[in-house]
Structures are given as C-alpha cells and as structure tokens.
Design a protein around this motif. Structure first.
Motif, PDB file in Angstrom:
ATOM      1  N   PRO A 163      -4.582  25.147   5.644  1.00 20.55           N
ATOM      2  CA  PRO A 163      -5.090  23.767   5.669  1.00 20.55           C
ATOM      3  C   PRO A 163      -6.207  23.581   4.657  1.00 20.55           C
ATOM      4  N   ILE A 164      -6.048  22.594   3.815  1.00 18.90           N
ATOM      5  CA  ILE A 164      -7.069  22.311   2.810  1.00 18.90           C
ATOM      6  C   ILE A 164      -7.691  20.963   3.146  1.00 18.90           C
ATOM      7  N   ASP A 165      -8.956  20.988   3.577  1.00 19.08           N
ATOM      8  CA  ASP A 165      -9.628  19.760   4.007  1.00 19.08           C
ATOM      9  C   ASP A 165     -10.524  19.184   2.924  1.00 19.08           C
ATOM     10  N   THR A 166     -10.593  19.843   1.778  1.00 16.41           N
ATOM     11  CA  THR A 166     -11.463  19.359   0.692  1.00 16.41           C
ATOM     12  C   THR A 166     -10.701  19.376  -0.627  1.00 16.41           C
ATOM     13  N   TRP A 167      -9.577  18.659  -0.678  1.00 21.67           N
ATOM     14  CA  TRP A 167      -8.766  18.602  -1.887  1.00 21.67           C
ATOM     15  C   TRP A 167      -9.578  18.034  -3.048  1.00 21.67           C
ATOM     16  N   ASP A 168      -9.506  18.687  -4.189  1.00 22.41           N
ATOM     17  CA  ASP A 168      -9.988  18.079  -5.424  1.00 22.41           C
ATOM     18  C   ASP A 168      -8.792  17.631  -6.255  1.00 22.41           C
TER      19      ASP A 168
ATOM     20  N   MET B  10       0.839  -1.191   0.000  1.00 22.74           N
ATOM     21  CA  MET B  10       0.000   0.000   0.000  1.00 22.74           C
ATOM     22  C   MET B  10       0.876   1.244   0.000  1.00 22.74           C
ATOM     23  N   ALA B  11       0.599   2.206  -0.892  1.00 22.64           N
ATOM     24  CA  ALA B  11       1.416   3.391  -1.024  1.00 22.64           C
ATOM     25  C   ALA B  11       1.265   4.295   0.197  1.00 22.64           C
ATOM     26  N   THR B  12       2.358   4.978   0.549  1.00 24.10           N
ATOM     27  CA  THR B  12       2.339   5.919   1.662  1.00 24.10           C
ATOM     28  C   THR B  12       1.516   7.146   1.296  1.00 24.10           C
ATOM     29  N   SER B  13       0.708   7.620   2.215  1.00 19.98           N
ATOM     30  CA  SER B  13      -0.067   8.833   1.986  1.00 19.98           C
ATOM     31  C   SER B  13       0.767  10.038   2.405  1.00 19.98           C
ATOM     32  N   HIS B  14       0.870  11.024   1.522  1.00 20.79           N
ATOM     33  CA  HIS B  14       1.682  12.204   1.778  1.00 20.79           C
ATOM     34  C   HIS B  14       0.795  13.416   2.038  1.00 20.79           C
ATOM     35  N   THR B  15       1.310  14.344   2.833  1.00 21.23           N
ATOM     36  CA  THR B  15       0.575  15.556   3.171  1.00 21.23           C
ATOM     37  C   THR B  15       1.047  16.708   2.287  1.00 21.23           C
ATOM     38  N   VAL B  16       0.123  17.292   1.545  1.00 15.74           N
ATOM     39  CA  VAL B  16       0.422  18.435   0.676  1.00 15.74           C
ATOM     40  C   VAL B  16      -0.040  19.705   1.378  1.00 15.74           C
ATOM     41  N   THR B  17       0.843  20.696   1.457  1.00 10.58           N
ATOM     42  CA  THR B  17       0.546  21.936   2.161  1.00 10.58           C
ATOM     43  C   THR B  17       0.769  23.128   1.250  1.00 10.58           C
TER      44      THR B  17
ATOM     45  N   PHE C 238       4.098  15.924  -9.477  1.00  9.70           N
ATOM     46  CA  PHE C 238       3.295  15.318  -8.421  1.00  9.70           C
ATOM     47  C   PHE C 238       1.822  15.606  -8.695  1.00  9.70           C
ATOM     48  N   ASN C 239       0.991  14.560  -8.620  1.00  8.25           N
ATOM     49  CA  ASN C 239      -0.442  14.708  -8.832  1.00  8.25           C
ATOM     50  C   ASN C 239      -1.205  14.154  -7.638  1.00  8.25           C
ATOM     51  N   HIS C 240      -1.986  15.009  -6.986  1.00 11.94           N
ATOM     52  CA  HIS C 240      -2.809  14.622  -5.842  1.00 11.94           C
ATOM     53  C   HIS C 240      -4.271  14.808  -6.247  1.00 11.94           C
ATOM     54  N   SER C 241      -5.028  13.737  -6.294  1.00 11.53           N
ATOM     55  CA  SER C 241      -6.410  13.795  -6.759  1.00 11.53           C
ATOM     56  C   SER C 241      -7.295  12.953  -5.860  1.00 11.53           C
ATOM     57  N   ARG C 242      -8.486  13.445  -5.583  1.00 13.34           N
ATOM     58  CA  ARG C 242      -9.400  12.660  -4.751  1.00 13.34           C
ATOM     59  C   ARG C 242      -9.938  11.450  -5.510  1.00 13.34           C
ATOM     60  N   LYS C 243      -9.830  11.442  -6.851  1.00 11.23           N
ATOM     61  CA  LYS C 243     -10.294  10.308  -7.647  1.00 11.23           C
ATOM     62  C   LYS C 243      -9.183   9.292  -7.887  1.00 11.23           C
ATOM     63  N   GLU C 244      -7.990   9.781  -8.285  1.00  9.62           N
ATOM     64  CA  GLU C 244      -6.890   8.861  -8.626  1.00  9.62           C
ATOM     65  C   GLU C 244      -5.895   8.657  -7.498  1.00  9.62           C
ATOM     66  N   GLY C 245      -6.010   9.415  -6.412  1.00 10.79           N
ATOM     67  CA  GLY C 245      -5.052   9.292  -5.329  1.00 10.79           C
ATOM     68  C   GLY C 245      -3.790  10.092  -5.606  1.00 10.79           C
ATOM     69  N   GLN C 246      -2.644   9.616  -5.126  1.00 11.86           N
ATOM     70  CA  GLN C 246      -1.383  10.322  -5.276  1.00 11.86           C
ATOM     71  C   GLN C 246      -0.447   9.550  -6.209  1.00 11.86           C
ATOM     72  N   THR C 247      -0.077  10.177  -7.308  1.00 12.00           N
ATOM     73  CA  THR C 247       0.836   9.563  -8.278  1.00 12.00           C
ATOM     74  C   THR C 247       1.882  10.585  -8.696  1.00 12.00           C
ATOM     75  N   THR C 248       2.977  10.078  -9.263  1.00 11.43           N
ATOM     76  CA  THR C 248       4.059  10.940  -9.750  1.00 11.43           C
ATOM     77  C   THR C 248       4.409  10.543 -11.178  1.00 11.43           C
ATOM     78  N   SER C 249       4.531  11.535 -12.051  1.00  9.88           N
ATOM     79  CA  SER C 249       5.003  11.321 -13.419  1.00  9.88           C
ATOM     80  C   SER C 249       6.466  11.750 -13.492  1.00  9.88           C
ATOM     81  N   LEU C 250       7.317  10.870 -14.018  1.00 10.22           N
ATOM     82  CA  LEU C 250       8.751  11.119 -14.083  1.00 10.22           C
ATOM     83  C   LEU C 250       9.234  11.100 -15.528  1.00 10.22           C
ATOM     84  N   THR C 251      10.202  11.961 -15.839  1.00 10.38           N
ATOM     85  CA  THR C 251      10.897  11.931 -17.122  1.00 10.38           C
ATOM     86  C   THR C 251      12.374  11.721 -16.850  1.00 10.38           C
TER      87      THR C 251
END
Length: 400
Positions: A17-22, A1-8, A374-387
């Motif tokens: 504090p953002i309690d309703t991330w989209d 299970m991926a670690t959940s990160h806190t975005v500020t 870095f992409n944080h989404s309430r639908k897709e979760g947390q993912t990272t795109s790398l080049t």
C-alpha cells in the motif's frame, strides 16, 4: 469528472500500500519490448507507512507487478532503487525498472539449448527458462482482456502459432534471449510482445494486430464557432515520416552479387500502403522517386518464407509512418456501463477536428492503439498517453 483509479504495486512479499504517491508511470507497447516503469513516493511526518514499508520490502532484481483497479498491467523487475532527502527533510523514494522483456533483452540465452523440431511454446519456454522467467504463450485476445479489465471469454482471430514447429537448431553464443525469441517468431510471420496473466506469470503474445475487433473507445476533440470544443482529448498530434519507409522490398534466398542474384529465388513486395489514401491522408507525393530495399535472407529457404520476411520489413517500417498521439484524462472509459482500461491491440474511434487532411477534412477514423502510458501524479492527477496507427498499416504474414 474522471474516475479515480487505484494503482497497486505487488512485490514478492505481497501488495504494497502506497499512501504517499508522488508519481507512477507504466508504459505498455505491442511494438517495443522492455518498456519502463517508475514508482515514486514521498515521506511526511504524519504518513510514513510507505517509506518505512518499502525500506523493509524492496530488493533489487525482485519481480514487481503494477496493477490498476486490481487488473495487472505490467510485470517487471526492480532494477533501480533511489532515495533522496534535502535540507528541509523532504524525502523521495523511487523504484524503477523495465518489463520482463527488458530482462530478456539484456541477458544472454543459454547457447546449448536445443529447440529444433520443438513446438513454439516449448522453444520459447526453453529460451526464457534459461533466465528462470516463467512465460507462457498467450493469445492476443486473452492479453487484451486482462489489461483492459474486460470479462473473460473473448477469442482471438487468425492462425494459432502454438503448434508451429521451430526449425532453428540452437541460439548463437552471446545472443540475447529476446533476440532469439524474436528470431523464432519472425520466421513464422508473427509479432511478439509481452503482457501479464491473471495467474501472475508472464504472457508472451505471439500474434498479429487484430483489425477485425469492434472499437472499444471514443477519442474526440471537436471545434465550435468559439474555437476548440468538447471531447476526451486533452492534447493530440499527428506525425508522418517516410524517412525509413521503403516503397518496395526484395528478399533473395540465393546469391546477392549482381547478375548472380536469381530472380527465381527472389520475393518482391510493393509497399502499397504508401499509395493508400486511407493511410496517407494524401500527404505522400504522387511522383516520388522509389525507395527500394534489396536484401539477402540468412533464414528464408523458400519463396514463401522470403515473402513473409519482406512483409515483415515493411511492417516494421510502417510502425512509424503515421502515428496519432493523444493525452486523455483517466485510465479508461466506461463502455456499456463498465469501466474498460486502455490497452494495446485495441481499436478506438478517433475524431480530431484540428488534424485536417489535404482536402481540409478532419481526422475521423478507426485506429489501432499500439502504445499506452499510464501516468499517476499528485500534481497532474491521472492521465493516459496513447499512440495509434491506421488500420491495416502494419500487416504481417503468418505461416500457413
């Protein structure tokens, strides 16, 4: 299970504090300036803190810092503020902008600033100071520590540009601040990118890719008898392009008109990287016709400077020659028990069994990370795109 990160998100009035991330998207690059960022949140009947808090705090042109797990990733400016609501009372607030290099790309430097015979740090401070941007020359290793959440203490390799003396008299009228800064840095044979510092100021990295460091991450996609097996890669692609890649570059310091061009004032460099199988993986035709570049330099006064300029032309072109792009879960990996966030100018061990070469061998090599999103989404979760690019494919020649 991926670690959940806190975005500020931090504005002038402090952390928000953002309690309703989209969605939150943060783009980082060591090759491209002015990277975009976007933060959006939604309003509900039960959680309205963020919606109302943003309305009280958001001010256009304010500085914004986006951090992950308390580690600054991007320092930018709020350039767009949008709010919308539909007939079902569904509301969305969107903040967006670019990193502070984007500000320097858009706006002019003061042409009366005199920078000749000043040190690199003094000249860059003068250029960005005209826009009231607090910047400091930062070693690449230090920038990597901040963004990857490593413990302080690493030291960069290679020449230090801090004490280099700038011979550029002053900027041209109408010249953008970032263009002036790049002009200064290119003359010295370095690359220029931006990174946050722990003290809240903006780090200007004047350095070269660090190919000597140990790998920090493992990126894998393996095959089994049943098909695609395990690994950290969610999706991956490999892109080759020779469209704008020269096979050789000649830079002239004198006249450029036919017979008037002196070979004694010419620096000629062969792009041997297009012949290196470790970089091409065999996908370049052995008998391809040449793709030469002949150019007169308006800056180089010596053959050494012309050589640096020719190498820079090749380095710029090789940024897009071969790129490996992948998407992974989460914002980092655990290395020796500690979470290490993905960062530019770091090296990863890459294995992708689907990206075979001309001999049918899978992609297995160490590669340099040049871009992180870095992409944080309430639908897709947390993912990272790398080049990533091959090691030693982008090479600049720092001033001796």
């Amino acid at each position: 299970m991926a670690t959940s990160h806190t975005v500020t998100l931090t504005l002038a009035n402090g952390p928000t504090p953002i309690d309703t991330w989209d969605r939150a998207t943060v783009s980082l690059s060591m090759l491209r300036a002015g990277q975009p960022w976007t933060v959006s949140c939604w309003r509900t009947t039960t959680d309205r803190t963020t919606w109302e808090l943003l309305a009280r705090r958001v001010r256009l042109m304010d500085r914004a810092t986006l951090s992950i797990d308390g580690h600054p990733q991007l320092v930018g400016r709020i350039e767009t503020w949008e709010r919308s609501a539909n007939g079902h009372s569904e509301c969305l607030a969107i903040l967006s902008g670019r990193d502070l290099a984007g500000v320097a790309q858009s706006w002019d430097v003061n042409p009366t600033v005199r920078i000749r015979n000043s040190t690199l740090e003094e000249s860059l401070s003068a250029v960005f100071g005209a826009l009231e941007l607090d910047v400091r020359v930062t070693p690449a290793a230090a920038a990597r520590e901040v963004q990857s959440a490593r413990r302080p203490g690493a030291r960069g390799a290679g020449a230090s540009p801090r004490r280099s003396v700038v011979d550029l008299a002053h900027p041209r009228v109408g010249e953008k601040a970032w263009a002036t800064a790049e002009n200064i840095v290119r003359r010295l044979g370095f690359m220029l990118w931006i990174a946050p510092r722990t003290d809240g100021s903006v780090g200007i990295v004047v350095d070269a890719p660090d190919y000597t460091q140990a790998p920090s991450y493992d990126l894998t996609r393996t095959l089994s008898a049943q098909g695609v097996g395990g690994g950290s890669i969610l999706s991956g692609s490999e892109v080759f392009s020779t469209q704008d890649v020269p096979t050789g570059v000649s830079v002239y310091t004198g006249s450029v008109r036919g017979e008037g061009a002196s070979s004694r004032a010419r620096a000629s460099i062969i792009n041997d990287k297009t012949l290196d199988p470790a970089i091409t993986r065999g996908f370049v035709f052995d008998e391809a016709s040449p793709q030469p570049v002949h150019m007169q330099s308006g800056r180089a006064r010596t053959l050494e400077a012309a050589t640096r300029e020719a190498n820079r032309v090749i380095a710029d072109a090789m940024q897009n020659f071969r790129r490996y792009k992948c998407s992974v879960q989460g914002f980092g990996q655990r290395v020796q028990g500690e979470m290490r966030l993905y960062a530019v100018n770091t090296i990863a061990n890459v294995r992708d069994d689907l990206m075979i070469d001309t001999q049918g061998r899978p992609l297995i090599e160490r590669m340099l990370i040049t871009d992180v999103e870095f992409n944080h989404s309430r639908k897709e979760g947390q993912t990272t795109s790398l080049t990533l690019v091959p090691l030693n494919s982008i090479v600049v020649t720092p001033e001796t």
